[in-house]
Design an enzyme around this catalytic site. Structure first.
Site, PDB file in Angstrom:
ATOM      1  N   GLU A  32       0.845  -1.197   0.000  1.00  0.00           N
ATOM      2  CA  GLU A  32       0.000   0.000   0.000  1.00  0.00           C
ATOM      3  C   GLU A  32       0.878   1.244   0.000  1.00  0.00           C
ATOM      4  OE1 GLU A  32      -1.918   0.598   3.747  1.00  0.00           O
ATOM      5  OE2 GLU A  32      -3.528   1.801   2.904  1.00  0.00           O
ATOM      6  N   HIS A  34       2.399   4.526   1.068  1.00  0.00           N
ATOM      7  CA  HIS A  34       2.542   5.121   2.403  1.00  0.00           C
ATOM      8  C   HIS A  34       3.167   6.502   2.288  1.00  0.00           C
ATOM      9  CE1 HIS A  34       1.307   1.397   4.316  1.00  0.00           C
ATOM     10  NE2 HIS A  34       1.386   1.979   5.487  1.00  0.00           N
ATOM     11  N   ASP A  43       3.486  -1.964   6.018  1.00  0.00           N
ATOM     12  CA  ASP A  43       2.548  -2.741   6.845  1.00  0.00           C
ATOM     13  C   ASP A  43       2.956  -4.208   6.963  1.00  0.00           C
ATOM     14  OD1 ASP A  43       1.114  -0.436   7.051  1.00  0.00           O
ATOM     15  OD2 ASP A  43      -0.624  -1.115   5.909  1.00  0.00           O
ATOM     16  N   HIS A 118      -2.087  -4.043   9.086  1.00  0.00           N
ATOM     17  CA  HIS A 118      -2.872  -3.214   8.157  1.00  0.00           C
ATOM     18  C   HIS A 118      -4.296  -3.120   8.698  1.00  0.00           C
ATOM     19  CE1 HIS A 118      -4.143  -1.614   4.273  1.00  0.00           C
ATOM     20  NE2 HIS A 118      -4.947  -2.642   4.063  1.00  0.00           N
ATOM     21  N   GLU A 120      -7.159  -2.234   7.732  1.00  0.00           N
ATOM     22  CA  GLU A 120      -8.327  -2.721   6.994  1.00  0.00           C
ATOM     23  C   GLU A 120      -8.451  -4.248   6.993  1.00  0.00           C
ATOM     24  OE1 GLU A 120      -6.301  -0.321   6.083  1.00  0.00           O
ATOM     25  OE2 GLU A 120      -7.357   1.302   5.065  1.00  0.00           O
ATOM     26  N   HIS A 175      -2.069   6.872   9.273  1.00  0.00           N
ATOM     27  CA  HIS A 175      -1.506   6.220   8.085  1.00  0.00           C
ATOM     28  C   HIS A 175      -0.317   7.030   7.567  1.00  0.00           C
ATOM     29  CE1 HIS A 175      -1.208   4.169   4.264  1.00  0.00           C
ATOM     30  NE2 HIS A 175      -1.269   5.337   3.657  1.00  0.00           N
ATOM     31  N   GLU A 180       4.203   4.981  12.239  1.00  0.00           N
ATOM     32  CA  GLU A 180       4.816   4.121  11.219  1.00  0.00           C
ATOM     33  C   GLU A 180       6.162   4.685  10.768  1.00  0.00           C
ATOM     34  OE1 GLU A 180       1.391   1.732   8.859  1.00  0.00           O
ATOM     35  OE2 GLU A 180       1.486   3.862   8.377  1.00  0.00           O
TER      36      GLU A 180
HETATM   37 ZN   LIG Z   1       0.552   1.358   7.198  1.00  0.00          ZN
END
Ligand SMILES: [Zn+2]
Length: 260
Positions: A32, A34, A43, A118, A120, A175, A180
């Site tokens: 994904e 970032h 992630d 992650h 989701e 996010h 992170e």
């Molecule tokens: Zn992430």
């Protein structure tokens, strides 16, 4: 000591999991975007390295990660429409988790920690675990125990005050944010580009979703892909967060599997 399952011979692995006492970690991530400053496998890296660190402490194993995850949502990941993000349909994620758990069980594994990186993925992992347990009951396997861990949920109030002295924005907005970015600076500094960190204000998004996800339907989504600025991130904060996650997840795993 090697903790990576895939780096063992099948006989070494079979010996390690014989009797069902071994704990096996299964990291689940995403590919994904970032933001402009973090690599796309963020992630996956964090839950995998955390799994390895805890596994080293307790003589556990780490299975290969599930790299692809569920679709990035605008309010928690910037959206699935950005290049680089490769997502799976929900039933594929659920089936992937279910099948890997059922296969580990076939090898004799009875203690699994699914380490989720992650946001989701959460409910889909829960569903995969539930379907695996249902399948195993038909095979008369009834002594399985599985933990699903979202590592960021192990952040203590004290750490939140230290890492976000100006106030915690909440996990969905984080996010590609301070957590992170800091943990990645601690683990893989060469892959983090602090000179490219966006400095825009936090995304101002409505409390509902709009489909299809397009820039026109989501005028508040930052073009950077990040939902907030990570300008306050540092490797020192990353070490505080990472060490807390290792210590507290270790404690939870020891407690749940009565390893002490
Ligand atoms: Zn992430």
């Amino acid at each position: 000591m090697n903790v990576r399952m895939e780096a063992m011979t099948w006989m070494e692995y079979a010996d390690r999991v014989k009797g069902g006492g071994a704990v096996v970690f299964l990291p689940v991530g995403s590919l994904e975007q970032h933001g402009p400053h973090l690599p796309m496998h963020c992630d996956e890296v964090i839950p995998r390295v955390l799994s390895e660190a805890v596994a080293l402490r307790i003589g556990a194993l780490v299975a290969p990660s599930i790299l692809y995850g569920y679709k990035s949502q605008p309010r928690s990941g910037g959206g699935n429409h950005l290049p680089g993000t490769i997502s799976l349909d929900a039933d594929i994620v659920i089936g992937h988790v279910r099948d890997v758990i059922a296969e580990l069980a076939r090898h004799g594994v009875r203690r699994i920690v699914v380490m989720d990186g992650h946001y989701e993925n959460t409910m889909l992992i829960n569903e995969g675990i539930d379907l695996a347990l249902r399948r195993l009951r038909f095979d008369h396997v009834t002594d399985m125990k599985i933990l699903r861990i979202g590592y960021y949920e192990f952040t203590s109030e004290e750490t939140i005050r230290r890492v976000w002295p100006r106030g915690f924005p909440g996990w969905p907005l984080e996010h590609a944010g301070v957590m992170e970015t800091s943990v990645m600076l601690h683990l893989v500094p060469d892959l983090v580009h602090m000179d490219r960190v966006p400095t825009h204000p936090p995304a101002a998004l409505p409390p509902y979703d709009v489909y299809p996800v397009t820039n026109a339907n989501w005028p508040g989504l930052p073009a950077s892909g990040a939902l907030i600025s990570a300008a306050d991130a540092s490797a020192e904060k990353g070490a505080i967060l990472f060490n807390e996650y290792v210590a507290r997840i270790h404690e939870a795993v020891v407690h749940e599997f009565k390893l002490a």
